[in-house]
Design an enzyme around this catalytic site. Structure first.
Site, PDB file in Angstrom:
ATOM      1  N   ASP A   6      27.624  44.902  41.883  1.00 32.15           N
ATOM      2  CA  ASP A   6      28.488  44.374  42.931  1.00 32.15           C
ATOM      3  C   ASP A   6      29.448  45.442  43.455  1.00 32.15           C
ATOM      4  O   ASP A   6      29.784  45.458  44.644  1.00 32.15           O
ATOM      5  CB  ASP A   6      29.285  43.178  42.402  1.00 32.15           C
ATOM      6  N   ASN A  51      36.801  42.224  48.694  1.00 33.29           N
ATOM      7  CA  ASN A  51      37.242  41.288  47.663  1.00 33.29           C
ATOM      8  C   ASN A  51      38.712  40.935  47.812  1.00 33.29           C
ATOM      9  O   ASN A  51      39.069  39.765  47.975  1.00 33.29           O
ATOM     10  CB  ASN A  51      37.028  41.889  46.269  1.00 33.29           C
ATOM     11  N   ASP A  52      39.586  41.957  47.698  1.00 32.51           N
ATOM     12  CA  ASP A  52      41.006  41.645  47.599  1.00 32.51           C
ATOM     13  C   ASP A  52      41.898  42.847  47.871  1.00 32.51           C
ATOM     14  O   ASP A  52      41.479  43.996  47.812  1.00 32.51           O
ATOM     15  CB  ASP A  52      41.332  41.082  46.207  1.00 32.51           C
ATOM     16  N   SER A 106      40.914  37.652  41.155  1.00 29.32           N
ATOM     17  CA  SER A 106      41.596  36.380  41.424  1.00 29.32           C
ATOM     18  C   SER A 106      41.232  35.321  40.392  1.00 29.32           C
ATOM     19  O   SER A 106      42.097  34.589  39.892  1.00 29.32           O
ATOM     20  CB  SER A 106      41.235  35.897  42.839  1.00 29.32           C
ATOM     21  N   ALA A 155      50.667  36.802  36.427  1.00 31.57           N
ATOM     22  CA  ALA A 155      51.677  36.572  35.388  1.00 31.57           C
ATOM     23  C   ALA A 155      53.075  36.408  35.976  1.00 31.57           C
ATOM     24  O   ALA A 155      53.982  37.186  35.690  1.00 31.57           O
ATOM     25  CB  ALA A 155      51.662  37.733  34.378  1.00 31.57           C
ATOM     26  N   GLN A 182      39.714  50.327  44.847  1.00 28.43           N
ATOM     27  CA  GLN A 182      39.243  51.666  45.185  1.00 28.43           C
ATOM     28  C   GLN A 182      40.362  52.517  45.768  1.00 28.43           C
ATOM     29  O   GLN A 182      40.784  53.492  45.182  1.00 28.43           O
ATOM     30  CB  GLN A 182      38.082  51.573  46.186  1.00 28.43           C
TER      31      GLN A 182
END
Length: 312
Positions: free
Chosen positions: A88, A162-163, A206, A227, A261
């Site tokens: 992935d 993704n994020d 996530s 957290a 990245q």
């Protein structure tokens, strides 16, 4: 909602690009194994009369000198589809770079089934043959664009599949963030960080941080605290059209990364602006593919086959 994808025929796939993971891990297939798989795919495609082009880095890494190769920008302008051999992570990198060119992607996994590379090496030849004949299931995925601003100037701008993740430094305490959505103040948050994820990214970091699973066809962006100091700071899904502005209010040595990245160090007062990209990515899967099958396999939801049998 994401745009509706169109149907494909054999004539849709005349020029095919191939990419592979650049640095095979010790636990994965060896470089020779991957080179053999790449050669097998390329020779099969050429036998069907199609033009095959390798990414330059892939051709160099696996010594595929006897095949045509091009840089990614030229491939983006030329290719009808790209086959990505890897995990992935490899797919994420190629997808971000090909997003502006609207090149659909097929993922072949070197090891275990992936969330977005869903064809195994063992099954790749018969499945590729079927898919290139037009027997495919297609879907579009959204991306995020993230911008780091400092003192009114753009310091960094990139895409994330993704994020976008803001996190505290490894040796520091909590980071304090002020979050606005579409110009509306939402909260100040003290935590180890904040994840802003696409529906695709909802099964990545996530999920590990307690965020919800979002079906890839949903038009939404999920914000997941890492957290948090206050347990009332919970994950929230906002509309895909939202502009999210995150300001660093306090904390030392925090950073922001895009798909784990591209990383930038943050200073107090920095603003990270996240919104949906105008680009989308199209994934092609074998006919009959189901997102729920992938979830069941990856998340081990298939522990009780007797229940499945009763529901049929």
């Amino acid at each position: 909602m994401l745009p509706t994808s169109h149907s494909y025929t054999p004539s849709s796939f005349q020029t095919i690009a191939i990419f592979a993971k650049q640095k095979p891990s010790e636990t994965a297939h060896s470089a020779d194994d991957i080179a053999h798989s790449l050669t097998q795919i390329a020779d099969f495609l050429k036998e069907t009369g199609r033009r095959v082009v390798f990414g330059t880095q892939t051709a160099d890494r696996f010594h595929l000198d006897h095949y045509e190769s091009m840089d990614l920008a030229d491939i983006g302008e030329l290719a009808d589809v790209a086959i990505v051999v890897g995990g992935d992570g490899t797919m994420l990198g190629i997808a971000r770079q090909l997003a502006p060119y609207n090149v659909p992607l097929i993922g072949i996994n070197q090891g275990r089934l992936g969330f977005i590379t869903d064809i195994s090496l063992d099954d790749m030849m018969p499945l590729l043959q079927e898919m290139l004949s037009g027997k495919v299931s297609s879907e579009k995925r959204s991306l995020l664009q993230g911008t780091l601003e400092r003192d009114g100037s753009v310091m960094h701008h990139t895409l994330a599949f993704n994020d976008v993740v803001l996190s505290r430094g490894s040796g520091s305490g909590m980071v304090e963030l002020c979050v606005h959505v579409d110009g509306h103040y939402m909260y100040n948050q003290r935590s180890d960080g904040l994840i802003v994820a696409t529906p695709t990214g909802s099964t990545a970091y996530s999920l590990s941080a307690g965020g919800p699973l979002l079906h890839p066809s949903l038009s939404g962006i999920v914000l997941v605290p890492i957290a948090p100091h206050a347990l009332s700071n919970r994950p929230i899904v906002v509309p895909e059209s939202s502009e999210i502005v995150i300001e660093v209010v306090g904390g030392r040595d925090s950073n922001v990364n895009f798909d784990m990245q591209s990383v930038a160090r943050l200073q107090q007062g920095d603003r990270i602006i996240v919104k949906s990209s105008e680009h989308t990515i199209t994934f092609l899967h074998p006919e009959g593919w189901s997102y729920y099958d992938t979830l069941r396999e990856k998340l081990h939801w298939n522990e009780y086959p007797s229940v499945q049998g009763r529901l049929k």
